[in-house]
Design a protein around this motif. Structure first.
Motif, mmCIF file in Angstrom:
data_model
loop_
_atom_site.group_PDB
_atom_site.id
_atom_site.type_symbol
_atom_site.label_atom_id
_atom_site.label_comp_id
_atom_site.label_asym_id
_atom_site.label_seq_id
_atom_site.Cartn_x
_atom_site.Cartn_y
_atom_site.Cartn_z
ATOM 1 N N UNK A 1 -3.716 3.839 1.955
ATOM 2 C CA UNK A 1 -4.327 3.761 3.267
ATOM 3 C C UNK A 1 -5.472 2.738 3.278
ATOM 4 N N UNK A 2 -6.305 2.796 2.242
ATOM 5 C CA UNK A 2 -7.447 1.881 2.143
ATOM 6 C C UNK A 2 -6.984 0.435 1.934
ATOM 7 N N UNK A 3 -5.968 0.282 1.090
ATOM 8 C CA UNK A 3 -5.463 -1.060 0.788
ATOM 9 C C UNK A 3 -4.862 -1.709 2.027
ATOM 10 N N UNK A 4 -4.174 -0.896 2.839
ATOM 11 C CA UNK A 4 -3.501 -1.463 4.012
ATOM 12 C C UNK A 4 -4.433 -1.675 5.199
ATOM 13 N N UNK A 5 -5.555 -0.946 5.219
ATOM 14 C CA UNK A 5 -6.367 -0.949 6.450
ATOM 15 C C UNK A 5 -6.797 -2.341 6.922
ATOM 16 N N UNK A 6 -7.161 -3.287 6.036
ATOM 17 C CA UNK A 6 -7.549 -4.603 6.583
ATOM 18 C C UNK A 6 -6.361 -5.514 6.909
ATOM 19 N N UNK A 7 -5.149 -5.042 6.661
ATOM 20 C CA UNK A 7 -3.975 -5.922 6.794
ATOM 21 C C UNK A 7 -3.423 -5.901 8.221
ATOM 22 N N UNK A 8 -3.077 -7.085 8.725
ATOM 23 C CA UNK A 8 -2.535 -7.185 10.087
ATOM 24 C C UNK A 8 -1.242 -6.384 10.181
ATOM 25 N N UNK A 9 -1.050 -5.760 11.352
ATOM 26 C CA UNK A 9 0.075 -4.828 11.504
ATOM 27 C C UNK A 9 1.431 -5.531 11.430
ATOM 28 N N UNK A 10 1.441 -6.835 11.677
ATOM 29 C CA UNK A 10 2.726 -7.537 11.644
ATOM 30 C C UNK A 10 2.945 -8.310 10.336
ATOM 31 N N UNK A 11 2.043 -8.131 9.390
ATOM 32 C CA UNK A 11 2.203 -8.857 8.125
ATOM 33 C C UNK A 11 3.377 -8.268 7.336
ATOM 34 N N UNK A 12 4.179 -9.123 6.685
ATOM 35 C CA UNK A 12 5.238 -8.585 5.833
ATOM 36 C C UNK A 12 4.645 -7.849 4.629
ATOM 37 N N UNK A 13 5.124 -6.631 4.423
ATOM 38 C CA UNK A 13 4.667 -5.814 3.293
ATOM 39 C C UNK A 13 5.895 -5.376 2.509
ATOM 40 N N UNK A 14 5.860 -5.595 1.214
ATOM 41 C CA UNK A 14 6.949 -5.102 0.361
ATOM 42 C C UNK A 14 6.337 -4.085 -0.596
ATOM 43 N N UNK A 15 6.841 -2.882 -0.551
ATOM 44 C CA UNK A 15 6.277 -1.817 -1.378
ATOM 45 C C UNK A 15 7.328 -1.361 -2.402
ATOM 46 N N UNK A 16 6.964 -1.474 -3.668
ATOM 47 C CA UNK A 16 7.871 -1.117 -4.756
ATOM 48 C C UNK A 16 7.570 0.298 -5.242
ATOM 49 N N UNK A 17 8.616 1.084 -5.436
ATOM 50 C CA UNK A 17 8.427 2.428 -5.984
ATOM 51 C C UNK A 17 9.624 2.730 -6.868
#
Ligand SMILES: [Fe+2]
Ligand SMILES: [Fe+2]
Length: 378
Positions: free
Chosen positions: A222-238
């Motif tokens: 949540x903290x890591x994503x908070x400054x990121x623009x909502x339309x930015x591409x995000x790839x999350x690996x799990x």
């Protein structure tokens, strides 16, 4: 309507809003064609697989700044060489192919389950094999890497998760979905080997619902994503998929709904996961999930709950150790990302359920189930 049905409907309403899909410009296309092996002749027996198939190209829109590609290898499940070299052979093949990519990939993600029984000998063997790849490598653990010594060797070799980095206009995030199993071993005084043994099976009746993100990582996310623009591409690996997939098997993370709460405002999220060892594709809201191949073996599809958007792969030929396995390659060519299953087999898609073992494709509900309630870290 029963309470459970009411809960199902509520979960569906909340998470699968009508008409909500990943960015509307994201079109999935499936193309099957052959292309030349990246490393014909580079590994023993290469003559028989000098060509390998490129399958299931997912075409996705991203706003990345410059073209690049990255590679994924996971689920090598290495045994010490004196026990079994079959998996070593396959991991080595994937590594050679990634290293031979032209142009080179910008980085490799290793998605967990490097070892079979968490033995430091297996983990060091994996580290040695992966050293052949000279591009930058990022690691997330699998349960097989963790539960012999509770991650000690893994962390000393490959570092801690979660992590994040920015690369050419895309935010990449790696999370650890395996290390937070509730303690089922102390009360019964299990040895580390016994504990690991219970993590190494699919149904995990003793280990219980171990896969999850945990409250500390949820906060971090949540903290890591908070400054990121909502339309930015995000790839999350799990390592595990971030959605419910067949509760009786330990495929998925129990706190996946909290993960979605955090990711929901972001319009361009792709989850890439290992652990399921099979072609798997799902969408929840605006997030898509892609299940990657293992190099070791393919798991069968669950008897129910296979996401409807998955085009299942056919059953493998048990006589061919290279069938149904491989690695993954993403090529980011703005505005597209092509995802390629680099699978070492010529014919991949089943025409009928009976060919794939996917069972009941009709059971696609997002449902709170008993297993959810057992996850202790709310
Ligand atoms: Fe695995
Ligand atoms: Fe796994």
């Amino acid at each position: 309507m029963s309470d459970q049905e009411r809960e199902w409907h509520e979960a569906e309403r909340e998470l699968k809003k009508p008409g909500e899909r990943p960015d509307p410009s994201l079109k999935i296309t499936r193309r099957t064609f052959l292309h030349k092996s990246l490393v014909a002749g580079a590994v023993s027996g290469a003559a028989t697989y000098g060509w390998f198939p490129l399958i299931n190209t997912l075409t996705m829109a991203y706003g990345a700044e410059a073209p690049f590609s990255f590679a994924w290898i996971s689920d090598t499940h290495l045994y010490p060489k004196n026990v079994n070299t079959r998996f070593v052979e396959k991991a080595t093949r994937a590594v050679k192919e990634v290293q031979a990519m032209k142009p080179p990939a910008d980085f490799l993600i290793f998605g967990g389950d490097l070892a079979q029984l968490g033995d430091p000998v297996e983990l060091r063997l994996g580290n040695d094999i992966l050293k052949e790849i000279t591009i930058k490598k990022h690691f997330i653990p699998g349960e097989h890497d963790w539960y012999l010594d509770m991650g000690k060797t893994w962390v000393s070799l490959f570092g801690n998760s979660p992590w994040t980095f920015e690369h050419k206009g895309v935010t990449f995030i790696g999370i650890d979905t395996v290390s937070r199993a509730p303690d089922y071993w102390s009360a019964t005084k299990m040895s580390p080997k016994e504990r690991m043994g219970h993590m190494a099976v699919l149904d995990g009746s003793v280990a219980g619902p171990w896969a999850g993100v945990g409250s500390d990582q949820l906060q971090w996310l949540s903290k890591t994503l908070s400054p990121i623009a909502k339309n930015r591409p995000i790839v999350i690996f799990s390592h595990n998929p971030l959605y419910e997939y067949y509760p009786p098997w330990n495929f998925w993370v129990r706190d996946w709904r909290q993960v979605h709460e955090i990711l929901k405002p972001y319009q361009n999220v792709t989850n890439i996961h290992g652990h399921t060892h099979q072609v798997l594709y799902n969408e929840i809201g605006t997030m898509r999930s892609i299940g990657m191949l293992a190099t070791s073996w393919p798991w069968p599809y669950a008897p129910q709950g296979v996401p409807v958007l998955t085009k299942p792969m056919i059953r493998v030929n048990p006589g061919d150790i290279f069938d149904g396995v491989g690695w993954g390659k993403m090529t980011v060519k703005p505005p597209k990302v092509e995802h390629e299953y680099m699978m070492w087999r010529p014919a991949v898609y089943a025409e009928a359920e009976v060919d794939s073992g996917t069972g009941d494709n009709d059971n696609q509900r997002l449902s709170p189930r008993v297993a959810d309630q057992m996850w202790p870290y709310k």
